[in-house]
Enzyme design. Structure first.
Site, PDB file in Angstrom:
ATOM      1  N   ILE A  27     -14.787  12.483  25.741  1.00  0.00           N
ATOM      2  CA  ILE A  27     -13.669  12.357  26.689  1.00  0.00           C
ATOM      3  C   ILE A  27     -14.201  12.351  28.125  1.00  0.00           C
ATOM      4  O   ILE A  27     -13.782  11.541  28.952  1.00  0.00           O
ATOM      5  CB  ILE A  27     -12.653  13.503  26.480  1.00  0.00           C
ATOM      6  N   PRO A  50     -15.549  22.104  25.509  1.00  0.00           N
ATOM      7  CA  PRO A  50     -14.737  22.863  24.545  1.00  0.00           C
ATOM      8  C   PRO A  50     -14.543  24.304  25.011  1.00  0.00           C
ATOM      9  O   PRO A  50     -15.271  24.790  25.892  1.00  0.00           O
ATOM     10  CB  PRO A  50     -15.595  22.826  23.269  1.00  0.00           C
ATOM     11  N   THR A  59      -7.377  19.221  30.880  1.00  0.00           N
ATOM     12  CA  THR A  59      -6.773  18.606  29.691  1.00  0.00           C
ATOM     13  C   THR A  59      -7.537  19.065  28.453  1.00  0.00           C
ATOM     14  O   THR A  59      -7.401  18.465  27.394  1.00  0.00           O
ATOM     15  CB  THR A  59      -6.831  17.063  29.760  1.00  0.00           C
ATOM     16  N   ARG A 117      -8.752  22.884  27.112  1.00  0.00           N
ATOM     17  CA  ARG A 117      -8.123  24.018  26.435  1.00  0.00           C
ATOM     18  C   ARG A 117      -7.707  25.035  27.488  1.00  0.00           C
ATOM     19  O   ARG A 117      -8.449  25.278  28.463  1.00  0.00           O
ATOM     20  CB  ARG A 117      -9.096  24.676  25.439  1.00  0.00           C
ATOM     21  N   ASP A 150      -2.648  20.078  31.154  1.00  0.00           N
ATOM     22  CA  ASP A 150      -2.027  19.615  29.904  1.00  0.00           C
ATOM     23  C   ASP A 150      -2.109  20.712  28.853  1.00  0.00           C
ATOM     24  O   ASP A 150      -1.562  20.562  27.763  1.00  0.00           O
ATOM     25  CB  ASP A 150      -2.742  18.351  29.400  1.00  0.00           C
ATOM     26  N   GLU A 186      -0.092  28.715  25.376  1.00  0.00           N
ATOM     27  CA  GLU A 186       0.810  27.602  25.061  1.00  0.00           C
ATOM     28  C   GLU A 186       1.418  27.679  23.660  1.00  0.00           C
ATOM     29  O   GLU A 186       2.441  27.042  23.388  1.00  0.00           O
ATOM     30  CB  GLU A 186       0.073  26.263  25.209  1.00  0.00           C
ATOM     31  N   HIS A 207       0.585  19.584  26.372  1.00  0.00           N
ATOM     32  CA  HIS A 207      -0.460  19.179  25.415  1.00  0.00           C
ATOM     33  C   HIS A 207      -0.154  17.798  24.819  1.00  0.00           C
ATOM     34  O   HIS A 207      -0.087  17.634  23.602  1.00  0.00           O
ATOM     35  CB  HIS A 207      -0.614  20.230  24.302  1.00  0.00           C
TER      36      HIS A 207
HETATM   37  P1  NAI Z   1     -17.349  16.460  22.871  1.00  0.00           P
HETATM   38  O1  NAI Z   1     -17.883  17.421  21.894  1.00  0.00           O
HETATM   39  O2  NAI Z   1     -17.603  14.994  22.679  1.00  0.00           O
HETATM   40  O3  NAI Z   1     -17.837  16.840  24.347  1.00  0.00           O
HETATM   41  C1  NAI Z   1     -17.845  18.151  24.845  1.00  0.00           C
HETATM   42  C2  NAI Z   1     -18.945  18.220  25.872  1.00  0.00           C
HETATM   43  O4  NAI Z   1     -18.895  19.527  26.479  1.00  0.00           O
HETATM   44  C3  NAI Z   1     -20.348  18.066  25.263  1.00  0.00           C
HETATM   45  O5  NAI Z   1     -21.108  17.120  26.006  1.00  0.00           O
HETATM   46  C4  NAI Z   1     -20.949  19.472  25.368  1.00  0.00           C
HETATM   47  O6  NAI Z   1     -22.354  19.479  25.522  1.00  0.00           O
HETATM   48  C5  NAI Z   1     -20.222  19.977  26.610  1.00  0.00           C
HETATM   49  N1  NAI Z   1     -20.259  21.447  26.732  1.00  0.00           N
HETATM   50  C6  NAI Z   1     -20.220  22.372  25.749  1.00  0.00           C
HETATM   51  N2  NAI Z   1     -20.309  23.609  26.265  1.00  0.00           N
HETATM   52  C7  NAI Z   1     -20.382  23.452  27.616  1.00  0.00           C
HETATM   53  C8  NAI Z   1     -20.511  24.350  28.702  1.00  0.00           C
HETATM   54  N3  NAI Z   1     -20.598  25.684  28.502  1.00  0.00           N
HETATM   55  N4  NAI Z   1     -20.576  23.837  29.951  1.00  0.00           N
HETATM   56  C9  NAI Z   1     -20.528  22.499  30.152  1.00  0.00           C
HETATM   57  N5  NAI Z   1     -20.435  21.601  29.155  1.00  0.00           N
HETATM   58  C10 NAI Z   1     -20.354  22.073  27.906  1.00  0.00           C
HETATM   59  O7  NAI Z   1     -15.766  16.743  22.927  1.00  0.00           O
HETATM   60  P2  NAI Z   1     -14.621  15.761  23.431  1.00  0.00           P
HETATM   61  O8  NAI Z   1     -14.149  14.916  22.302  1.00  0.00           O
HETATM   62  O9  NAI Z   1     -15.047  15.103  24.683  1.00  0.00           O
HETATM   63  O10 NAI Z   1     -13.448  16.817  23.728  1.00  0.00           O
HETATM   64  C11 NAI Z   1     -13.583  17.773  24.753  1.00  0.00           C
HETATM   65  C12 NAI Z   1     -12.456  18.790  24.620  1.00  0.00           C
HETATM   66  O11 NAI Z   1     -11.198  18.150  24.909  1.00  0.00           O
HETATM   67  C13 NAI Z   1     -12.261  19.353  23.210  1.00  0.00           C
HETATM   68  O12 NAI Z   1     -13.120  20.465  22.997  1.00  0.00           O
HETATM   69  C14 NAI Z   1     -10.819  19.759  23.195  1.00  0.00           C
HETATM   70  O13 NAI Z   1     -10.730  21.123  23.558  1.00  0.00           O
HETATM   71  C15 NAI Z   1     -10.170  18.902  24.292  1.00  0.00           C
HETATM   72  N6  NAI Z   1      -9.166  17.982  23.762  1.00  0.00           N
HETATM   73  C16 NAI Z   1      -7.913  18.007  24.319  1.00  0.00           C
HETATM   74  C17 NAI Z   1      -6.922  17.145  23.866  1.00  0.00           C
HETATM   75  C18 NAI Z   1      -5.540  17.119  24.473  1.00  0.00           C
HETATM   76  O14 NAI Z   1      -4.636  16.491  23.917  1.00  0.00           O
HETATM   77  N7  NAI Z   1      -5.306  17.752  25.615  1.00  0.00           N
HETATM   78  C19 NAI Z   1      -7.189  16.223  22.758  1.00  0.00           C
HETATM   79  C20 NAI Z   1      -8.564  16.235  22.293  1.00  0.00           C
HETATM   80  C21 NAI Z   1      -9.491  17.105  22.774  1.00  0.00           C
END
Ligand code: NAI
Length: 328
Positions: free
Chosen positions: A153, A204, A230, A232, A256, A261, A293
């Site tokens: 994302i 995350p 957007t 958590r 979001d 929530e 959300h």
């Molecule tokens: P992803 O796993 O592809 O990317 C997460 C990135 O965060 C990775 O590059 C990881 O190395 C990095 N990361 C992990 N710990 C970290 C830290 N302490 N400091 C900095 N970076 C760190 O996940 P994706 O698909 O990009 O999703 C990200 C988040 O978006 C999900 O964990 C979820 O919580 C949230 N999400 C929200 C949605 C919504 O409808 N609002 C829908 C889908 C996901």
């Protein structure tokens, strides 16, 4: 297989029902909790979403009821006690990616709406108030945008912001990606906080990122910074951000997600009195936009969620999922 779907809504049924065969899905509106876990009796699979509670006691009861697979129909799994699931021998699968664009585009939507006061302009026009006082925005071109978490994302979001002509600073705990590093600047948080006009969270929720945005982080940011979450709710210490909004340290807030929530989002509570005073305060600021959300909520994302979740269940039925390998 019989699948019990918790936290289900009509739109889930719309995408799951046509593709469910040969499985049968029982759709239940309540969240999965210790009180509702009994609804899974007789099912081999439970299908859960972001605000279902998959704590150790709930997982244990699911196991005792004969459930053999937890199929999350979302990407995040911070609400699942994974060590407990592993100990119980209960595999957990998820949908690691459905539409990173849906979430990234929603984050950008929040930025544009907050910056140009589109939410307030919409209300004014409906009242035939055509004045512009208080609606002034700023050019995104040339501004510095901080991205925490450059995963799927985060990268989709970065592409859009680079298209606006922004400079992008990235903080990620993963190894530096040379392809990305040629277009953005990787930084430590201490450097990112004071440099950015806009900060968007795409990492995350983990113990390391819980309340990443707290009073200490806010104090290092630019006066009037725009914060976008957007990802958590638990990434943000909401009372600290409210203090920042009151004293002007935070100029704009787009959410979001919200830490508490689970008792609010995805439900029509318009006939009830909101009991959460922190949330209620958030909704009083002119420079705050909260969506419930919905960043993931596009046709494309819902279709992919149903397709991947059912493919995971098919793989399990075919004996291809034995352990936790799909999570992570
Ligand atoms: P992803 O796993 O592809 O990317 C997460 C990135 O965060 C990775 O590059 C990881 O190395 C990095 N990361 C992990 N710990 C970290 C830290 N302490 N400091 C900095 N970076 C760190 O996940 P994706 O698909 O990009 O999703 C990200 C988040 O978006 C999900 O964990 C979820 O919580 C949230 N999400 C929200 C949605 C919504 O409808 N609002 C829908 C889908 C996901």
């Amino acid at each position: 297989m019989l699948i019990t779907m918790f936290s289900s809504k009509p739109y889930d049924r719309l995408f799951f029902a046509p593709a469910a065969a040969p499985h049968e899905i029982l759709y239940f509106e309540p969240h999965l909790t210790e009180k509702t876990v009994g609804l899974a009796a007789g099912s081999e699979v439970v299908c859960c979403f972001v605000n279902d509670v998959l704590s150790e006691p709930v997982l244990r009861q699911l196991k005792e009821l004969g459930v053999r697979l937890v199929a999350m129909r979302c990407a995040g799994y911070n609400n699942v006690d994974l060590p407990a699931a592993k100990q119980l021998g209960l595999p957990v699968c998820r949908v690691p990616e459905y539409s990173p664009h849906a979430v990234a585009e929603h984050a950008v939507g929040l930025i544009l709406a907050l910056n140009r006061n589109i939410h307030r302009a919409h209300n004014r026009i409906r009242e035939h108030d055509y004045s512009l006082n208080g609606l002034m925005g700023f050019d995104l071109y040339g501004k510095t945008v901080g991205v925490i978490g450059a995963g799927r994302i985060g990268r989709a979001f970065i592409d859009i912001m680079l298209g606006f002509g922004c400079e992008v600073l990235v903080h990620d705990v993963d190894v530096v990606d040379p392809a990305l590093a040629s277009r953005v600047r990787y930084t430590a948080l201490a450097e990112l906080w004071p440099a950015c006009d806009i900060i968007s969270l795409h990492c995350p929720l983990t113990p390391a990122t819980h309340h990443l945005i707290d009073g200490e982080a806010l104090a290092q940011m630019k006066q009037g910074v725009m914060l976008i979450n957007t990802s958590r709710g638990g990434l943000v210490d909401t009372p600290a951000v409210i203090r920042g909004l009151k004293n002007g340290q935070v100029g704009y807030l787009g959410l979001d997600v919200y830490e508490e929530e689970a008792d609010l989002f995805f439900e029509d509570l318009s006939n009830q009195v909101v009991q959460d005073d922190v949330f209620a305060r958030l909704t009083t600021f002119p420079n705050v936009i909260v969506t419930g959300h919905q960043a993931f909520f596009t046709r494309e994302a819902l279709a992919k969620i149903a397709q991947v979740t059912l493919a995971n269940i098919n793989a399990f039925a075919a004996g291809a999922i034995h352990d936790m390998t799909l999570v992570g």
